[in-house]
Each structure stands twice: as C-alpha cells, then as structure tokens.
Design an enzyme around this catalytic site. Structure first.
Site, PDB file in Angstrom:
ATOM      1  N   GLY A   1       0.832  -1.205   0.000  1.00 51.31           N
ATOM      2  CA  GLY A   1       0.000   0.000   0.000  1.00 51.31           C
ATOM      3  C   GLY A   1       0.867   1.256   0.000  1.00 51.31           C
TER       4      GLY A   1
ATOM      5  CG  ASP B   1       3.990  -7.293  10.028  1.00 51.81           C
ATOM      6  OD1 ASP B   1       2.997  -8.050   9.972  1.00 51.81           O
ATOM      7  OD2 ASP B   1       5.019  -7.469   9.357  1.00 51.81           O
TER       8      ASP B   1
ATOM      9  CE1 TYR C   1      -4.626 -13.487  -1.804  1.00 48.11           C
ATOM     10  CE2 TYR C   1      -6.133 -14.577  -3.321  1.00 48.11           C
ATOM     11  CZ  TYR C   1      -5.843 -13.535  -2.461  1.00 48.11           C
ATOM     12  OH  TYR C   1      -6.782 -12.544  -2.251  1.00 48.11           O
TER      13      TYR C   1
ATOM     14  NE  ARG D   1     -10.397 -14.519 -12.458  1.00 46.50           N
ATOM     15  CZ  ARG D   1     -10.075 -15.630 -13.097  1.00 46.50           C
ATOM     16  NH1 ARG D   1     -10.972 -16.244 -13.852  1.00 46.50           N
ATOM     17  NH2 ARG D   1      -8.868 -16.146 -12.999  1.00 46.50           N
TER      18      ARG D   1
END
Ligand code: NAD
Ligand code: UD1
Length: 313
Positions: free
Chosen positions: A37, A55, A143, A211
């Site tokens: 980010g 974190d 993932y 998608r």
C-alpha cells in the site's frame, strides 16, 4: 459514532473503506506496513484517520491499533495469486499468521465485530456456476489456501470464543487506487494503464476465462453493512454483482473507453488461474441487505476516468 480499525487501509480496498467511514463521521484507525500500500492512497482523508505503521503479525502493534476499537475491517494481506506461487511461505505467514494475530488481539480487546476480506479464489475450479457458499472449496494456489484458512479461523473464533466474525468472499474487485505498477498488479489496472500509455497488454490463455468483476464501492458498502450484522456471526458470504465477463470482453470494453486501437498479446495461461468465476449473491442479500449498487459497466467507466485524470496530474 463508532471506532473502526481498517487493516490494510493504505491499500486499494482498505483506503476506499477508510475514506467512506471518515466521510460518515466515524472514528478510524489504519494499521498498515506499507508493503504493497501507499500513504498517498490516504491523502484525501489523512487528517481523519490515525495511522499506525505496523505489521498485522506483530501482537504489540495490533493491540496498540485496537485500543478502544468497536469494529475491525481486516483487509491487510499479500493479495496476489502469482506472488503466492513465487513465495508461498511469506504469503502464508502474512495472510494466515497475520489474520490469527488480528483475531486474537481483537478477542482480547473485546471488539464488537470482525469482518474479514476473504476471497472467491477459495472455490477454485468448481464445475458449477454461479458459485454459492455451500460449494466445496478447491483452492488452486497457495494464496487461495491462505485466504481460506483465514476464513476457518474467523469461524472458529466465533464458535469457540464468541467473537462475532464475518468473512466476505470478494470476487475480483476493481476501481480507483488499485495499483497498476506492481509486478503483482490485477488485470483491470494493468489493461487501463497500459492502454493509456499506448502499450500492448498481455492476455494469459485464450482470454475466454471469466470473472465476476466487482466495483470497489460495492465492497465498501458490504463491509459497512456486515460490521453491524452480528446475527450472521461465523459465516462466509459472497460479495460480487453476480455477473461474469471474459477477459476478451473486458479488454475490448477498456480499449473502447480509452479510445485506442491496440491488439493484445496472448501468452500461456497462468499457473493457479481459475477458469470461470461468478457469484451467487443471495446470501449477502438475505443476511444484511447487500445489493450491487454500481454495475460492472458503470464501474469500468468511473475507473478509466479515474486513471485518466490521475495520470494527467
Ligand atoms: P492491496 O495490496 O492494495 O492492499 C493490501 C494492504 O495490506 C496494503 O496496503 C499493504 O501494505 C497491507 N499489508 C500487507 N501486508 C501487511 C502486513 N504484514 N501488515 C500490515 N499491513 C500489510 O490489496 P487489495 O486488493 O486492496 O486487497 C485487500 C484485501 O482484499 C486482501 O485481504 C485481499 O486478499 C482481499 N481480496 C482482494 C480482492 C481483489 O480483487 N483485489 C479479491 C478478493 C479478496
Ligand atoms: C484476484 C485478486 C485476488 C482475489 C481474487 C478473487 C488481485 C491482484 N488479485 O485474483 O486478490 O482474491 O481475484 O476474486 O487483485 N490476466 C491477464 N493479463 C494480465 C493480468 C491478468 O490476462 O496482465 C488474467 C489472469 O490470468 C486471470 C485474470 O486476468 O485469468 C484475473 O487476474 P488477476 O487480476 O490477477 O486476478 P485473480 O488472479 O483472479
């Protein structure tokens, strides 16, 4: 007024959520380590949030960010399928250990609700469309496993500890502030930024994969609704528009919105890629009255306009 913690609030989806909360007059804390980010994503609402640069795997940073917080909207993660194939250990560490740490610290802090950014990648290549929440999970990438594991932890923290959690399975989100520059960028910002620069984008495979592209304001709205729907604790819910577009279709729409005549390059399909993705969104409607306010077509127009103006600056 309530106090919200948005993890990953300097990222694409998190910054859109934080901005909406600030505009509604809510108190907002952002916890982000700026690994993917950018502080610039918070520029337009920076004075309205407390930013903790830390974190999500760090118990102390999490406890500090959680002081006095009512609701947690947990967006922070390493959000790329290819990245997880290159570095599965790191992606597991951030996405799984980061999520259990946020859950544990949220439980200790006594928060009223914990909303988790889950992923449609959990379904993998299920043979039936649309995908609904009762279908078996068949993750195809590290993932997807990491995001699914986070869901299981959310559900277990609800049943074992009574922490009200809700997992929102986002389907391919797009819109302003999605990073086009990272090597792990998503397809919509890549196509738009390349075409605006007059370059040839690449389509992996034959482009007939599809998608359920979801404009980001719909995901923001889902988070705001979900935070307060305590009755749904421990569940996971699809968040999308319930429509499906192929990559070839996406490409030609963006090309015509940008107004440039460039053919894409075609390369081999990506490892770990899901073929088709389309959501059944009935559960989200039933549980907390979710509806897709901004369609794919309208969202794509807004997004191209946003990238056009932000690149003119
Ligand atoms: P993003 O990369 O723009 O945002 C993620 C944010 O998390 C970044 O600001 C990053 O700096 C932060 N972060 C990463 N690791 C961190 C750590 N260890 N500690 C603190 N902060 C950390 O990605 P995004 O597209 O906005 O995704 C947000 C969430 O939504 C992720 O959990 C992702 O898995 C999920 N999701 C995204 C999509 C999509 O289409 N973009 C779809 C399904 C689910
Ligand atoms: C995306 C999200 C992931 C989320 C998942 C579920 C990103 C980076 N990934 O994964 O966090 O959990 O949706 O909804 O936001 N493609 C091209 N050319 C390119 C890039 C991609 O053809 O230059 C293709 C890919 O092969 C894939 C499709 O576009 O078939 C979408 O890819 P991508 O945007 O990376 O998203 P997902 O892998 O679906």
């Amino acid at each position: 007024m309530h106090k919200f913690l948005v993890t990953g609030g300097a990222g694409f989806i998190g910054s859109n959520i934080a901005e909406a909360l600030v505009s509604k007059g809510e108190e907002v804390v952002v916890l982000d380590d700026l690994s993917t980010g950018h502080e610039a994503n918070m520029e337009s609402f920076r004075s309205g949030v407390t930013f903790v640069n830390g974190d999500i795997r760090d118990a102390e940073a999490a406890a500090h960010a959680l002081e006095g917080v009512d609701y947690v909207l947990h967006q922070a993660a390493l959000a790329s399928v290819p990245r997880s194939i290159e570095d599965p250990v790191l992606v597991n560490d951030v996405n799984v250990n980061g999520t259990i740490n946020m859950l544990e610290q949220s439980r200790l802090a006594g928060v009223k609700g914990f909303v988790y950014a889950a992923s449609s990648s959990a379904y993998g290549d299920s043979e039936k469309l649309p995908k609904h929440e009762e279908m078996l999970s068949r993750p195809l990438s590290p993932y997807a496993v990491s995001k699914l594991t986070g869901e299981y932890y959310c559900s277990v923290f609800s049943t074992v500890y009574g922490l009200p959690t809700l997992s929102l399975r986002y389907f391919n989100v797009f819109g302003p502030r999605q990073d086009p520059a990272s090597q792990y960028a998503a397809v919509v910002p890549i196509f738009i930024s390349k075409l605006l620069d007059g370059e040839r984008p690449t389509i992996f495979g034959d482009g007939e994969q599809s998608r359920d592209f979801t404009y980001v304001s719909n995901v923001v709205e889902a988070n705001l609704l979900a935070a307060r729907s305590a009755g749904a604790a421990g569940q996971m819910v699809n968040i999308a528009c319930g429509t499906r577009y192929t990559l070839n279709d996406l490409y030609s729409r963006i090309r015509s919105l940008v107004g440039i005549d460039i053919e894409p390059l075609y390369e081999n399909p990506r490892t770990g890629d899901v073929k088709h993705s389309q959501a059944d969104v009935e559960r989200a409607r039933e549980l907390f009255g979710f509806s897709c306010g901004v369609s794919f077509e309208e969202g794509l127009e807004k997004t191209v306009e946003w990238y056009r103006s932000c690149m003119c600056k």
